[in-house]
Write a protein that holds these residues in place. Structure first.
Motif, PDB file in Angstrom:
ATOM      1  N   ILE A 151       0.864  -1.191   0.000  1.00 49.49           N
ATOM      2  CA  ILE A 151       0.000   0.000   0.000  1.00 49.49           C
ATOM      3  C   ILE A 151       0.895   1.233   0.000  1.00 49.49           C
ATOM      4  N   ILE A 152       0.615   2.149  -0.918  1.00 47.96           N
ATOM      5  CA  ILE A 152       1.321   3.429  -0.987  1.00 47.96           C
ATOM      6  C   ILE A 152       0.418   4.455  -0.330  1.00 47.96           C
ATOM      7  N   LEU A 153       0.867   4.977   0.801  1.00 45.28           N
ATOM      8  CA  LEU A 153       0.030   5.868   1.617  1.00 45.28           C
ATOM      9  C   LEU A 153       0.590   7.289   1.616  1.00 45.28           C
ATOM     10  N   TYR A 154      -0.251   8.240   1.246  1.00 49.55           N
ATOM     11  CA  TYR A 154       0.134   9.651   1.349  1.00 49.55           C
ATOM     12  C   TYR A 154      -0.164  10.109   2.782  1.00 49.55           C
ATOM     13  N   SER A 155       0.673   9.670   3.704  1.00 45.25           N
ATOM     14  CA  SER A 155       0.433   9.989   5.115  1.00 45.25           C
ATOM     15  C   SER A 155       1.724   9.811   5.897  1.00 45.25           C
ATOM     16  N   ASP A 156       1.670  10.185   7.191  1.00 46.32           N
ATOM     17  CA  ASP A 156       2.827   9.971   8.058  1.00 46.32           C
ATOM     18  C   ASP A 156       2.695   8.618   8.759  1.00 46.32           C
ATOM     19  N   MET A 157       3.650   8.304   9.611  1.00 43.63           N
ATOM     20  CA  MET A 157       3.684   7.011  10.270  1.00 43.63           C
ATOM     21  C   MET A 157       2.484   6.792  11.193  1.00 43.63           C
ATOM     22  N   THR A 158       2.015   7.848  11.856  1.00 46.82           N
ATOM     23  CA  THR A 158       0.884   7.715  12.786  1.00 46.82           C
ATOM     24  C   THR A 158      -0.342   7.175  12.064  1.00 46.82           C
ATOM     25  N   ILE A 159      -0.659   7.773  10.907  1.00 45.91           N
ATOM     26  CA  ILE A 159      -1.829   7.319  10.147  1.00 45.91           C
ATOM     27  C   ILE A 159      -1.571   5.939   9.561  1.00 45.91           C
ATOM     28  N   ALA A 160      -0.335   5.683   9.109  1.00 48.39           N
ATOM     29  CA  ALA A 160      -0.004   4.379   8.535  1.00 48.39           C
ATOM     30  C   ALA A 160      -0.223   3.266   9.554  1.00 48.39           C
ATOM     31  N   LYS A 161       0.153   3.512  10.824  1.00 48.35           N
ATOM     32  CA  LYS A 161      -0.072   2.507  11.873  1.00 48.35           C
ATOM     33  C   LYS A 161      -1.561   2.252  12.066  1.00 48.35           C
ATOM     34  N   ARG A 162      -2.345   3.328  12.008  1.00 47.24           N
ATOM     35  CA  ARG A 162      -3.792   3.189  12.171  1.00 47.24           C
ATOM     36  C   ARG A 162      -4.382   2.344  11.047  1.00 47.24           C
ATOM     37  N   VAL A 163      -3.890   2.573   9.813  1.00 46.49           N
ATOM     38  CA  VAL A 163      -4.355   1.790   8.662  1.00 46.49           C
ATOM     39  C   VAL A 163      -3.970   0.324   8.836  1.00 46.49           C
ATOM     40  N   ALA A 164      -2.726   0.074   9.271  1.00 44.61           N
ATOM     41  CA  ALA A 164      -2.280  -1.311   9.479  1.00 44.61           C
ATOM     42  C   ALA A 164      -3.133  -2.018  10.515  1.00 44.61           C
ATOM     43  N   GLY A 165      -3.448  -1.317  11.593  1.00 43.78           N
ATOM     44  CA  GLY A 165      -4.294  -1.904  12.639  1.00 43.78           C
ATOM     45  C   GLY A 165      -5.685  -2.240  12.116  1.00 43.78           C
ATOM     46  N   LYS A 166      -6.232  -1.392  11.250  1.00 47.75           N
ATOM     47  CA  LYS A 166      -7.561  -1.654  10.694  1.00 47.75           C
ATOM     48  C   LYS A 166      -7.538  -2.881   9.787  1.00 47.75           C
ATOM     49  N   ILE A 167      -6.483  -3.000   8.977  1.00 43.86           N
ATOM     50  CA  ILE A 167      -6.372  -4.166   8.091  1.00 43.86           C
ATOM     51  C   ILE A 167      -6.279  -5.450   8.913  1.00 43.86           C
ATOM     52  N   LEU A 168      -5.459  -5.432   9.950  1.00 36.72           N
ATOM     53  CA  LEU A 168      -5.312  -6.616  10.802  1.00 36.72           C
ATOM     54  C   LEU A 168      -6.649  -6.995  11.440  1.00 36.72           C
ATOM     55  N   GLY A 169      -7.422  -5.989  11.835  1.00 32.55           N
ATOM     56  CA  GLY A 169      -8.723  -6.263  12.444  1.00 32.55           C
ATOM     57  C   GLY A 169      -9.693  -6.878  11.443  1.00 32.55           C
ATOM     58  N   LEU A 170      -9.722  -6.340  10.237  1.00 31.78           N
ATOM     59  CA  LEU A 170     -10.639  -6.856   9.212  1.00 31.78           C
ATOM     60  C   LEU A 170     -10.222  -8.242   8.736  1.00 31.78           C
ATOM     61  N   PHE A 171      -8.925  -8.517   8.753  1.00 33.79           N
ATOM     62  CA  PHE A 171      -8.424  -9.794   8.239  1.00 33.79           C
ATOM     63  C   PHE A 171      -8.072 -10.768   9.367  1.00 33.79           C
ATOM     64  N   GLU A 172      -8.523 -10.459  10.540  1.00 32.71           N
ATOM     65  CA  GLU A 172      -8.403 -11.344  11.711  1.00 32.71           C
ATOM     66  C   GLU A 172      -6.943 -11.732  12.014  1.00 32.71           C
ATOM     67  N   ASN A 173      -6.056 -10.740  11.887  1.00 32.71           N
ATOM     68  CA  ASN A 173      -4.639 -10.913  12.233  1.00 32.71           C
ATOM     69  C   ASN A 173      -3.972 -12.098  11.509  1.00 32.71           C
ATOM     70  N   ARG A 174      -4.364 -12.303  10.241  1.00 27.75           N
ATOM     71  CA  ARG A 174      -3.781 -13.421   9.490  1.00 27.75           C
ATOM     72  C   ARG A 174      -2.787 -12.942   8.427  1.00 27.75           C
ATOM     73  N   CYS A 175      -2.210 -11.766   8.671  1.00 30.62           N
ATOM     74  CA  CYS A 175      -1.184 -11.255   7.762  1.00 30.62           C
ATOM     75  C   CYS A 175      -0.129 -10.498   8.565  1.00 30.62           C
ATOM     76  N   SER A 176       1.012 -10.318   7.954  1.00 31.94           N
ATOM     77  CA  SER A 176       2.091  -9.549   8.571  1.00 31.94           C
ATOM     78  C   SER A 176       2.320  -8.294   7.743  1.00 31.94           C
ATOM     79  N   ILE A 177       2.673  -7.198   8.448  1.00 35.75           N
ATOM     80  CA  ILE A 177       2.769  -5.901   7.768  1.00 35.75           C
ATOM     81  C   ILE A 177       4.046  -5.192   8.216  1.00 35.75           C
ATOM     82  N   GLY A 178       4.753  -4.624   7.232  1.00 35.76           N
ATOM     83  CA  GLY A 178       5.920  -3.794   7.525  1.00 35.76           C
ATOM     84  C   GLY A 178       5.706  -2.400   6.961  1.00 35.76           C
ATOM     85  N   ILE A 179       6.088  -1.377   7.734  1.00 34.65           N
ATOM     86  CA  ILE A 179       5.843   0.010   7.325  1.00 34.65           C
ATOM     87  C   ILE A 179       7.136   0.812   7.384  1.00 34.65           C
ATOM     88  N   ALA A 180       7.354   1.620   6.334  1.00 32.76           N
ATOM     89  CA  ALA A 180       8.502   2.535   6.323  1.00 32.76           C
ATOM     90  C   ALA A 180       8.027   3.894   5.838  1.00 32.76           C
TER      91      ALA A 180
END
Length: 328
Positions: free
Chosen positions: A256-285
């Motif tokens: 995912i290419i996000l036009y945002s800072d790390m704070t918002i990116a973490k929030r997006v990652a948390g939402k994805i994990l919630g929707l996908f029942e924590n069945r994926c791993s995510i790295g953010i830079a």
């Protein structure tokens, strides 16, 4: 040396084509003047006036039709070719009369001078009508040009739309509807350059389905495809439509290419994990000021590896690598 009543000059004359008159036809009176000049020439050269008059009516009808088709002034020549007196315009040549014998060169020269002088003397009323017709023709040509330009612009927009659809189709993953690897590469470089130039925030998120091969082997490829679609839907639901870019870059690898800072990116990652029942791993830079796009991708990959190292089903950021580097 002579041959009967035909002199050498006559023999030379009949093998030449002479232009007796050139007249530009714009309005109907021009055609009437042309008819008068043509009949004067037939009579002066000893042709059959009656037969030529009947022929001329048909020729003028053809000329009138060609002028209407051209919608522009038509230049007509009255020519003498061997023993044939003709009217010629464009690719058309119409005979008016066939002479019984070649006319004297002096007579032909005198006739050409007479016709030239007569054609150059035009009354003011005819000039006015011709000017009005020229103006009308110009306006008509301008209107046609405007219509043609509008049609071309419409066609160009249609072609641009078709091209954009084709480009989008070539950069879209058929299964999930997300951008494919080609689309990801293009969007990432565009986003990187834009944010560098405008000083905007940019984060890159790399995602990987946990134990997808086992799931695929256990439940089959059809189940695996639906599993990938569910991941795509979770990603789409977590980012801004037409702003951020969700991509499938490999079998079970996403970004995912996000036009945002790390704070918002973490929030997006948390939402994805919630929707996908924590069945994926995510790295953010998050993009840094003095680095290349390749380094940004490398740090996001390293963060994804860190998330897997932590036990999967979570996200990690490049901040962890920074903290470890400082600790060392």
């Amino acid at each position: 040396m002579t041959f009967g009543t035909v002199t050498r000059s006559h023999l030379i004359q009949i093998h030449k084509m002479q232009n007796l008159l050139t007249l530009t036809i714009i309005v109907e009176p021009d055609r009437q003047r042309l008819a008068r000049f043509a009949m004067d020439a037939v009579e002066a050269l000893g042709g059959n006036v009656f037969a030529s008059a009947n022929t001329l009516e048909t020729v003028l009808h053809q000329l009138r039709a060609d002028c209407a088709k051209a919608r522009l002034p038509v230049e007509v020549n009255l020519v003498l070719h061997d023993l044939h007196l003709c009217l010629a315009w464009g690719e058309t040549r119409e005979p008016l009369a066939t002479l019984s014998q070649p006319p004297a060169a002096e007579r032909v020269t005198a006739l050409a001078t007479q016709l030239k002088n007569a054609s150059e003397s035009t009354d003011s009323t005819l000039l006015k009508r011709r000017n009005e017709q020229i103006i009308a023709d110009l306006e008509s040509a301008k209107q046609r040009a405007r219509v043609e330009m509008e049609e071309l612009e419409t066609l160009l927009e249609m072609k641009k739309t078709e091209l954009n659809k084709s480009i989008l189709a070539a950069q879209t993953d058929a299964l999930t509807g997300l951008y494919n690897r080609s689309g990801y590469d293009t969007r990432l470089r565009e986003a990187f350059l834009r944010c560098k130039h405008q000083g905007e925030q940019l984060c890159l998120m790399m995602l990987d389905l946990d134990k997808f091969k086992e799931i695929n082997d256990t439940h089959g490829h059809q189940y695996g495809d639906e599993y990938l679609k569910k991941m795509a839907n979770a990603m789409r639901a977590s980012v801004r439509e037409h702003v951020d870019h969700a991509c499938r870059i490999g079998g079970d690898e996403f970004a995912i290419i996000l036009y945002s800072d790390m704070t918002i990116a973490k929030r997006v990652a948390g939402k994805i994990l919630g929707l996908f029942e924590n069945r994926c791993s995510i790295g953010i830079a998050q993009m840094r000021e003095a680095e290349s796009v390749e380094k940004l991708v490398g740090r996001a990959d390293a963060a994804l590896y860190e998330a897997k190292h932590q036990g999967r089903g979570c996200f990690a950021t490049d901040e962890i690598q920074e903290a470890r580097a400082k600790a060392v």
